[in-house]
Design an enzyme around this catalytic site. Structure first.
Site, PDB file in Angstrom:
ATOM      1  N   TYR A 182       7.361  -1.728 -14.975  1.00 27.77           N
ATOM      2  CA  TYR A 182       6.626  -0.801 -14.115  1.00 27.77           C
ATOM      3  C   TYR A 182       7.515  -0.337 -12.966  1.00 27.77           C
ATOM      4  O   TYR A 182       8.529  -0.960 -12.626  1.00 27.77           O
ATOM      5  CB  TYR A 182       5.336  -1.430 -13.590  1.00 27.77           C
ATOM      6  CG  TYR A 182       5.509  -2.469 -12.495  1.00 27.77           C
ATOM      7  CD1 TYR A 182       5.557  -2.100 -11.150  1.00 27.77           C
ATOM      8  CD2 TYR A 182       5.612  -3.828 -12.799  1.00 27.77           C
ATOM      9  CE1 TYR A 182       5.706  -3.049 -10.146  1.00 27.77           C
ATOM     10  CE2 TYR A 182       5.755  -4.775 -11.808  1.00 27.77           C
ATOM     11  CZ  TYR A 182       5.807  -4.381 -10.486  1.00 27.77           C
ATOM     12  OH  TYR A 182       5.963  -5.325  -9.490  1.00 27.77           O
ATOM     13  N   CYS A 183       7.116   0.788 -12.379  1.00 25.42           N
ATOM     14  CA  CYS A 183       7.816   1.367 -11.238  1.00 25.42           C
ATOM     15  C   CYS A 183       6.806   2.201 -10.461  1.00 25.42           C
ATOM     16  O   CYS A 183       5.605   2.058 -10.656  1.00 25.42           O
ATOM     17  CB  CYS A 183       9.013   2.200 -11.699  1.00 25.42           C
ATOM     18  SG  CYS A 183       8.568   3.523 -12.857  1.00 25.42           S
ATOM     19  N   THR A 184       7.256   3.086  -9.608  1.00 25.60           N
ATOM     20  CA  THR A 184       6.333   3.834  -8.750  1.00 25.60           C
ATOM     21  C   THR A 184       5.466   4.807  -9.547  1.00 25.60           C
ATOM     22  O   THR A 184       4.238   4.769  -9.466  1.00 25.60           O
ATOM     23  CB  THR A 184       7.106   4.596  -7.663  1.00 25.60           C
ATOM     24  OG1 THR A 184       7.959   3.698  -6.968  1.00 25.60           O
ATOM     25  CG2 THR A 184       6.146   5.254  -6.677  1.00 25.60           C
ATOM     26  N   ILE A 211       2.779   2.540 -10.820  1.00 29.37           N
ATOM     27  CA  ILE A 211       1.866   1.982  -9.819  1.00 29.37           C
ATOM     28  C   ILE A 211       0.866   3.018  -9.346  1.00 29.37           C
ATOM     29  O   ILE A 211      -0.323   2.716  -9.148  1.00 29.37           O
ATOM     30  CB  ILE A 211       2.662   1.428  -8.624  1.00 29.37           C
ATOM     31  CG1 ILE A 211       3.594   0.297  -9.066  1.00 29.37           C
ATOM     32  CG2 ILE A 211       1.718   0.923  -7.530  1.00 29.37           C
ATOM     33  CD1 ILE A 211       4.617  -0.088  -8.001  1.00 29.37           C
TER      34      ILE A 211
END
Length: 247
Positions: A182-184, A211
């Site tokens: 996951y990331c932004t 996110i």
């Protein structure tokens, strides 16, 4: 109601005319008084823009009229002021730098898991097949310090191009688990998932929309802290509101 609409979006799609696109996008965004950053590369587009809601949505509609951008899915949040001072439209070698040309998301995406499914898995720590779920944060260390999913793996990356070496060094620890990167907003974890697949890690998924989409659909459940964003707001909470701690 906060009057400024902020959008973030990316799309891996083959672009052969980045110089011409830069000029047309700059002209279109300027005419609509939008501020922010648009990155273009042969592999696709990455954008962060803010403005009046009708103007932002008109820009998105005009972009989607081009078949290459028809699948753009912007994530929205609101603010009292534009969190960008100017408009920048740039052509880069990659829209997110990894330095691994063999990783081509425009050719084939890694499998993804949506936010409701991930939240359900995190309630028990296992996926629908009973495998242990491991969350892998693909962001830089300073972003992770602002907030992250509870218990997520963090390799203390200084920059995203450090990810491939870290993944190879830790590959054995990820065997026999369902790994969710996951990331932004999704762009880094998409490339990361593809790299891990090619590195032989058996079960790898990306968090669809990162996110920000998780916050939009689920809120802050299973997430500690706030999500760092690359604009004047600095961080958003689980309700996609500017964090008072960052304000």
């Amino acid at each position: 109601m906060k009057p400024i609409l902020n959008i973030s979006a990316y799309l891996f799609t083959s672009l052969a005319d980045t110089a011409a696109l830069r000029e047309s996008i700059r002209s279109r965004a300027t005419a609509l008084s939008l501020k922010g950053t648009v990155l273009l590369a042969e592999e696709g587009i990455n954008l962060f823009l803010a403005g009046q809601p009708d103007d932002v949505r008109r820009f998105v509609d005009e972009m989607r009229a081009d078949v290459r951008f028809a699948a753009l899915r912007p994530k929205e949040s609101w603010s009292c002021e534009r969190p960008f001072r100017k408009l920048l439209v740039k052509v880069k070698r990659e829209i997110i730098r990894m330095n691994h040309p063999a990783i081509r998301p425009s050719a084939a995406r890694a499998p993804a898991v949506d936010a409701p499914t991930l939240a359900r898995w995190l309630d028990t720590g296992r996926d629908d097949d009973g495998r242990a779920v491991v969350l892998l944060d693909t962001r830089n260390a300073f972003e992770v310090e602002q907030g992250r999913f509870r218990g997520a793996i963090d390799w203390r990356l200084g920059k995203f191009s450090d990810f491939p070496a870290a993944a190879l060094a830790h590959a054995d620890a990820l065997k026999d688990k369902t790994v969710v990167s996951y990331c932004t907003g999704g762009i880094r974890c998409e490339k990361a998932a593809l790299f891990m697949q090619q590195a032989g890690i058996e079960r790898v998924l990306q968090l669809e929309g990162g996110i920000l989409e998780y916050f939009e659909q689920i809120g802050g459940r299973h997430f500690d802290g706030t999500c760092f964003v690359f604009d004047a707001r600095e961080a958003l909470d689980g309700a996609l509101q500017e964090s008072t701690a960052a304000a």
